[in-house]
Design a protein around this motif. Structure first.
Motif, PDB file in Angstrom:
ATOM      1  N   THR A  43     -18.269  23.025 -48.163  1.00 49.25           N
ATOM      2  CA  THR A  43     -19.453  22.362 -47.898  1.00 49.25           C
ATOM      3  C   THR A  43     -19.057  20.684 -48.232  1.00 49.25           C
ATOM      4  O   THR A  43     -18.596  20.559 -49.232  1.00 49.25           O
ATOM      5  N   LEU A  44     -19.672  19.929 -47.121  1.00 50.01           N
ATOM      6  CA  LEU A  44     -19.304  18.423 -47.327  1.00 50.01           C
ATOM      7  C   LEU A  44     -20.329  17.676 -48.193  1.00 50.01           C
ATOM      8  O   LEU A  44     -21.378  17.936 -48.006  1.00 50.01           O
ATOM      9  N   VAL A  45     -19.970  17.343 -49.657  1.00 51.42           N
ATOM     10  CA  VAL A  45     -20.865  16.564 -50.365  1.00 51.42           C
ATOM     11  C   VAL A  45     -20.969  15.235 -50.155  1.00 51.42           C
ATOM     12  O   VAL A  45     -20.037  14.469 -50.144  1.00 51.42           O
ATOM     13  N   SER A  67      -8.451  11.976 -45.225  1.00 48.21           N
ATOM     14  CA  SER A  67      -8.489  12.117 -46.774  1.00 48.21           C
ATOM     15  C   SER A  67      -9.754  12.064 -47.443  1.00 48.21           C
ATOM     16  O   SER A  67      -9.993  13.021 -48.328  1.00 48.21           O
ATOM     17  N   ILE A  68     -10.755  10.939 -46.840  1.00 51.25           N
ATOM     18  CA  ILE A  68     -11.946  11.157 -47.408  1.00 51.25           C
ATOM     19  C   ILE A  68     -12.793  12.441 -47.114  1.00 51.25           C
ATOM     20  O   ILE A  68     -13.309  13.131 -47.833  1.00 51.25           O
ATOM     21  N   TYR A  69     -12.643  12.869 -45.771  1.00 48.48           N
ATOM     22  CA  TYR A  69     -13.480  14.220 -45.403  1.00 48.48           C
ATOM     23  C   TYR A  69     -12.868  15.276 -45.994  1.00 48.48           C
ATOM     24  O   TYR A  69     -13.698  16.056 -46.745  1.00 48.48           O
ATOM     25  N   TYR A  70     -11.565  15.499 -46.354  1.00 51.66           N
ATOM     26  CA  TYR A  70     -11.037  16.743 -46.836  1.00 51.66           C
ATOM     27  C   TYR A  70     -11.230  16.739 -48.588  1.00 51.66           C
ATOM     28  O   TYR A  70     -11.614  17.610 -49.194  1.00 51.66           O
ATOM     29  N   LEU A  71     -11.350  15.241 -49.071  1.00 53.46           N
ATOM     30  CA  LEU A  71     -11.588  15.182 -50.535  1.00 53.46           C
ATOM     31  C   LEU A  71     -13.172  15.385 -50.867  1.00 53.46           C
ATOM     32  O   LEU A  71     -13.335  15.977 -51.938  1.00 53.46           O
ATOM     33  N   ALA A  72     -13.973  15.114 -49.860  1.00 57.06           N
ATOM     34  CA  ALA A  72     -15.445  15.276 -49.925  1.00 57.06           C
ATOM     35  C   ALA A  72     -15.996  16.657 -49.898  1.00 57.06           C
ATOM     36  O   ALA A  72     -17.229  17.040 -49.976  1.00 57.06           O
ATOM     37  N   ARG A  73     -14.995  17.552 -49.408  1.00 52.46           N
ATOM     38  CA  ARG A  73     -15.367  19.113 -49.075  1.00 52.46           C
ATOM     39  C   ARG A  73     -15.119  19.852 -50.347  1.00 52.46           C
ATOM     40  O   ARG A  73     -14.177  19.917 -50.965  1.00 52.46           O
ATOM     41  N   GLN A  84     -22.093   8.995 -38.628  1.00 49.75           N
ATOM     42  CA  GLN A  84     -23.524   9.548 -39.108  1.00 49.75           C
ATOM     43  C   GLN A  84     -23.832  10.648 -38.767  1.00 49.75           C
ATOM     44  O   GLN A  84     -24.263  11.777 -39.629  1.00 49.75           O
ATOM     45  N   THR A  85     -23.742  11.239 -37.666  1.00 44.31           N
ATOM     46  CA  THR A  85     -23.965  12.414 -37.263  1.00 44.31           C
ATOM     47  C   THR A  85     -22.779  13.458 -37.640  1.00 44.31           C
ATOM     48  O   THR A  85     -23.194  14.436 -38.027  1.00 44.31           O
ATOM     49  N   ILE A  86     -21.590  13.000 -37.394  1.00 42.99           N
ATOM     50  CA  ILE A  86     -20.796  14.268 -37.626  1.00 42.99           C
ATOM     51  C   ILE A  86     -20.531  14.461 -39.215  1.00 42.99           C
ATOM     52  O   ILE A  86     -20.099  15.595 -39.612  1.00 42.99           O
ATOM     53  N   LEU A  87     -20.795  13.398 -39.765  1.00 37.66           N
ATOM     54  CA  LEU A  87     -20.998  13.832 -41.440  1.00 37.66           C
ATOM     55  C   LEU A  87     -21.835  14.030 -41.989  1.00 37.66           C
ATOM     56  O   LEU A  87     -22.138  14.423 -42.990  1.00 37.66           O
TER      57      LEU A  87
END
Length: 318
Positions: A123-125, A113-119, A62-65
Motif C-alpha cells: 500500500t502506498l502511504v 526510490s521514493i515510490y518503493y520506500l513509501a510502499r 498526483q493521479t498516479i500516486l
C-alpha cells in the motif's frame, strides 16, 4: 467533468494568448526591434514550455500516486535533476543542455526510490511519499551547497538554477539544440495523453483500475519515465522551479474536472500562463531579477492555506 468546462478552457486559452502578446511587447503592444524581440522570444519559449511541462508532470503524478500534494519539486525529482546539472557544471560542462543525461538519471533514481520506500505491505502511504520527497530535497540540496563551497567560481550561476531562471543566454550555435530540447520536453509532457483512459481509471484506485483491465504497474512506470525525462530537460535548461506542478492541477481540477483528456492540456496551458506571469513579475518587482521559485513560493502560500481549508472541510463533512 464540469458543465462549463469548455468556457473555462476557452478563457484559459484567450488569457494565455493576450498575456503572451503583452509579455513579448513588454506590456506596450508595440513589438521591439528585431534583436530585442529575438531575445524575448527565446525567453518566452523557455518560460512557457517549462510551465507547460511542469504543470502536466504534477497533474499525472498526483493521479498516479493518488496524492494532491505530489509534484516534481516536492517529491525531490527536480532536486535530483538539479544535482545532476550541478555536477555537470562543476566538472566542466559549459553548455547547459549537456547536463540532461545526469539530470535524467538522478530524477529517475529519485522517483523510483521514493515510490518503493513509501510502499508498506503493498500500500502506498501518502505521508511517507511526501516525507521521503522532502528528505531527498534536503539531501540533494545539501550536496549541491557542499559542492558550491568547493567550487565557488560557479556560485552565482548555480545559485540561480537552484530556484529557477529562464533568462538564459544562448549562442547562435546553441540555439538549434535549445529548440530541439524544448520540443522534446513538450512532446514528453504530452505523452500521458496516450493514457487518459487508464489515468481516469486509476483515479478510482489501483484495485478498481485493475478490475477494469488497466495494467497499473505499466502505466505508473510510463508516467515515471515521462515525468522524469521532461522534468530533467526543463531543469537542465532553467534550473529547479517549484510549485507549478502543485498549484495548477489542483486549481484546474476544481474548475474543469478530473477527466484527463481535458485536465492534461488545460493544466499545461495554465502552467505556461502562470510561469509567464511569475517571470514578468520577477523582472519588474526589483532592480535585480529574482529566481522564479521565489515568486512562485509567494503564490504557493495562500494555495497551501486553501488546500488545508478544503481538506479540513471535507473531514468535517465526513
Amino acid at each position: 467533468m464540469r458543465k462549463n468546462w469548455f468556457l473555462w478552457l476557452i478563457t484559459i486559452i484567450l488569457t494565455l494568448v493576450i498575456f503572451s502578446i503583452l509579455y513579448l511587447t513588454n506590456f506596450t503592444f508595440r513589438f521591439p526591434p528585431k534583436e530585442i524581440f529575438y531575445i524575448r522570444l527565446i525567453r518566452f519559449l523557455v518560460t512557457s514550455v517549462a510551465g507547460f511541462t511542469l504543470a502536466i508532470a504534477g497533474s499525472t503524478l498526483q493521479t498516479i500516486l493518488q496524492n494532491p500534494l505530489a509534484d516534481p519539486y516536492i517529491l525531490g525529482i527536480s532536486s535530483g535533476a538539479l544535482l545532476g546539472v550541478a555536477l555537470s557544471k562543476i566538472f566542466g560542462s559549459q553548455f547547459h543542455l549537456t547536463a540532461f543525461l545526469p539530470a535524467f538519471v538522478f530524477a529517475m533514481v529519485t522517483i523510483f526510490s521514493i515510490y518503493y520506500l513509501a510502499r508498506v505491505k503493498g500500500t502506498l502511504v501518502k505521508e511517507l511519499l511526501i516525507l521521503g520527497g522532502l528528505f531527498l530535497n534536503f539531501f540533494f540540496n545539501g550536496i549541491v551547497f557542499y559542492l558550491l563551497v568547493l567550487k565557488r567560481e560557479v556560485l552565482e550561476e548555480i545559485l540561480y538554477i537552484l530556484w529557477g531562471y529562464t533568462g538564459i543566454i544562448v549562442t547562435t550555435g546553441e540555439l538549434p539544440f535549445l529548440i530541439i530540447s524544448l520540443f522534446i520536453a513538450f512532446i514528453l509532457a504530452c505523452l500521458p495523453l496516450l493514457k487518459v483512459r487508464e489515468l481516469d481509471a486509476i483515479t478510482l484506485g489501483d484495485y478498481e483500475a485493475m478490475s477494469l483491465g488497466v495494467d497499473v504497474h505499466k502505466v505508473r512506470n510510463f508516467v515515471f519515465f515521462t515525468t522524469s525525462a521532461s522534468t530533467a530537460l526543463v531543469v537542465s535548461i532553467t534550473g529547479a522551479i517549484g510549485f507549478v506542478g502543485l498549484m495548477v492541477p489542483n486549481i484546474i481540477k476544481k474548475i474543469i474536472g478530473g477527466k484527463h483528456a481535458i485536465l492534461i492540456p488545460a493544466s499545461g496551458l495554465c502552467g505556461a500562463l502562470l510561469m509567464l506571469i511569475a517571470d514578468a513579475i520577477s523582472r519588474n518587482i526589483s532592480p535585480v531579477e529574482l529566481p522564479l521559485s521565489i515568486i512562485l513560493g509567494i503564490f504557493a502560500v495562500p494555495f497551501f492555506f486553501w488546500i488545508i481549508w478544503r481538506q479540513r472541510n471535507e473531514s468535517n463533512r465526513g
